[in-house]
Design an enzyme around this catalytic site. Structure first.
Site, PDB file in Angstrom:
ATOM      1  CE  LYS A   1     -10.184  11.911  27.372  1.00 54.59           C
ATOM      2  NZ  LYS A   1     -11.632  11.688  27.230  1.00 54.59           N
TER       3      LYS A   1
ATOM      4  CB  SER B   1     -10.476  17.959  25.104  1.00 55.64           C
ATOM      5  OG  SER B   1     -11.210  19.095  25.489  1.00 55.64           O
TER       6      SER B   1
ATOM      7  CG  HIS C   1      -7.763  14.896  24.857  1.00 51.34           C
ATOM      8  ND1 HIS C   1      -8.508  14.328  23.849  1.00 51.34           N
ATOM      9  CD2 HIS C   1      -8.630  15.197  25.847  1.00 51.34           C
ATOM     10  CE1 HIS C   1      -9.780  14.322  24.208  1.00 51.34           C
ATOM     11  NE2 HIS C   1      -9.879  14.839  25.415  1.00 51.34           N
TER      12      HIS C   1
HETATM   13  N1  PLP Z   1      -9.803  16.640  31.176  1.00 56.49           N
HETATM   14  C1  PLP Z   1      -9.884  16.575  29.835  1.00 56.49           C
HETATM   15  C2  PLP Z   1      -9.002  17.447  29.007  1.00 56.49           C
HETATM   16  C3  PLP Z   1     -10.784  15.682  29.223  1.00 56.49           C
HETATM   17  O1  PLP Z   1     -10.873  15.620  27.889  1.00 56.49           O
HETATM   18  C4  PLP Z   1     -11.596  14.860  30.043  1.00 56.49           C
HETATM   19  C5  PLP Z   1     -12.572  13.911  29.455  1.00 56.49           C
HETATM   20  O2  PLP Z   1     -13.004  13.997  28.360  1.00 56.49           O
HETATM   21  C6  PLP Z   1     -11.473  14.983  31.427  1.00 56.49           C
HETATM   22  C7  PLP Z   1     -10.569  15.876  31.964  1.00 56.49           C
HETATM   23  C8  PLP Z   1     -12.301  14.141  32.346  1.00 56.49           C
HETATM   24  O3  PLP Z   1     -11.791  12.831  32.360  1.00 56.49           O
HETATM   25  P1  PLP Z   1     -12.649  11.632  32.947  1.00 56.49           P
HETATM   26  O4  PLP Z   1     -13.462  11.091  31.827  1.00 56.49           O
HETATM   27  O5  PLP Z   1     -11.646  10.667  33.484  1.00 56.49           O
HETATM   28  O6  PLP Z   1     -13.498  12.224  34.043  1.00 56.49           O
END
Ligand code: PLP
Length: 329
Positions: free
Chosen positions: A185, A126, A154
């Site tokens: 996203k 990310s 991502h």
């Molecule tokens: N996993 C990754 C790699 C992320 O980048 C994010 C959010 O930025 C999440 C999990 C968490 O996702 P959510 O916003 O649906 O809680």
């Protein structure tokens, strides 16, 4: 913001109300929730899917259900915070391997005689936007009889030929055992997360996963929007997006350009981002704990609705501000 997506959200709001005042297993499940779970399963080519209020919850809810103290989890050191927290909640032995380092992963797998071994990684990381070496991870998983878990937040919706993510990007055809991802996203951008995988696992999570059992179900307007994206709009939105990125990559000097920041002060990232904002360019400075100490940076979020002129203006502004702060010559 796609008009069709907004319309679907409004329709779901009208039909089902703002929310269901309930967790899923009491009276928080409507036809649209099942429809969305089916759509996601088809999208990833998996047996079944379980929805959560967020991917943070999906990550928080999986490891303690899957792994006991006889088991072991092998996690990339740069995995997302929600994976780290999810792993903290489980009783398994924990191994943190060096970022994308397959030698280190292999030596840790070799050293373990755990009952279940689970390798956990982001598909696309990310903060750096780099990609996990998934084919090698799957090979090691075969060699050491481990399971593979990939967080695709991502990647889902835009990475790989048809947006199916890292597995598709590498042509791995269902070699990943468990995928967690977000609706927050590319799939609507509002909220929501999920685990998709074998039906036995999804059934188990429905019985035992705490963020699923003890938190309200995803609100109907959010589900309505995500359903629209995953069905009718999907190809339009993804095409639009990937085409936009493709155009940006082909034509823009921003591609792969990084400015070195020898002193690496997080203050510098914030100050530069603020100057960009003063010019009407919305970028954000990131520092610890969002990224490791000493790795402060500025996140630039590009969408298909940006024009070449927008991109050029941004690059130019970075150059000028970078010079002012003596980050570039
Ligand atoms: N996993 C990754 C790699 C992320 O980048 C994010 C959010 O930025 C999440 C999990 C968490 O996702 P959510 O916003 O649906 O809680």
């Amino acid at each position: 913001s796609h008009p069709e997506v907004v319309k679907a959200g409004k329709e779901a709001l009208e039909k089902y109300g703002a929310g269901l005042s309930s967790v899923r297993f009491i009276c928080g499940t409507q036809d649209i929730h099942k429809e969305l779970e089916d759509n996601i399963s088809k999208f990833h080519g998996r047996d079944d899917t379980i929805l959560y209020a967020s991917c943070f919850d999906a990550n928080a809810g999986i490891f303690e259900i899957l792994l006991g103290k006889e088991d072991a989890v092998f996690s990339d050191e740069l995995n997302h915070a929600s994976i780290i927290d999810g792993i903290r909640l489980c009783k398994a032995q924990k191994f943190r391997y060096l970022h994308k380092d397959m030698k280190d992963l292999e030596s840790k797998l070799q050293s373990s005689n755990a009952r279940i071994k689970l390798i956990a990684t982001d598909g696309v990381f990310s903060m750096d936007g780099n990609v996990t070496p998934l084919p090698e991870i799957c090979d090691l998983a075969d060699k050491y009889q481990a399971l593979v878990f990939v967080d695709e937040c991502h990647a889902t919706g835009f990475f790989g030929k048809t947006g199916r993510g890292t597995e598709e990007f590498f042509g791995l055809n269902n070699r990943v055992d468990i995928i967690n991802s977000t609706l927050g996203k590319a799939l609507g951008g509002a909220a929501g997360g999920y685990t998709t995988g074998p039906k036995e696992l999804i059934n188990l999570l429905r019985q035992r996963s705490r963020p699923y059992l003890f938190s309200n179900s995803v609100p109907p307007p959010v589900v309505g929007c995500a359903n629209k994206v995953s069905l009718t709009c999907y190809f339009f939105v993804v095409f639009d997006f990937t085409y936009g990125v493709f155009r940006i990559r082909r034509k823009s000097s921003i591609q792969y350009r990084t400015f070195s920041n020898p002193n690496d002060k997080c203050r510098l990232a914030t100050d530069m981002a603020n100057e960009m904002l003063d010019r009407g360019i919305y970028v954000v400075g990131f520092s610890y704990p969002v990224v490791p100490k000493g790795k402060a940076r500025i996140r630039v979020q590009i969408s298909a609705s940006h024009s070449f002129e927008d991109i050029d203006e941004t690059v130019e502004a970075f150059k000028q501000i970078g010079k002012k702060f003596k980050v570039i010559d």
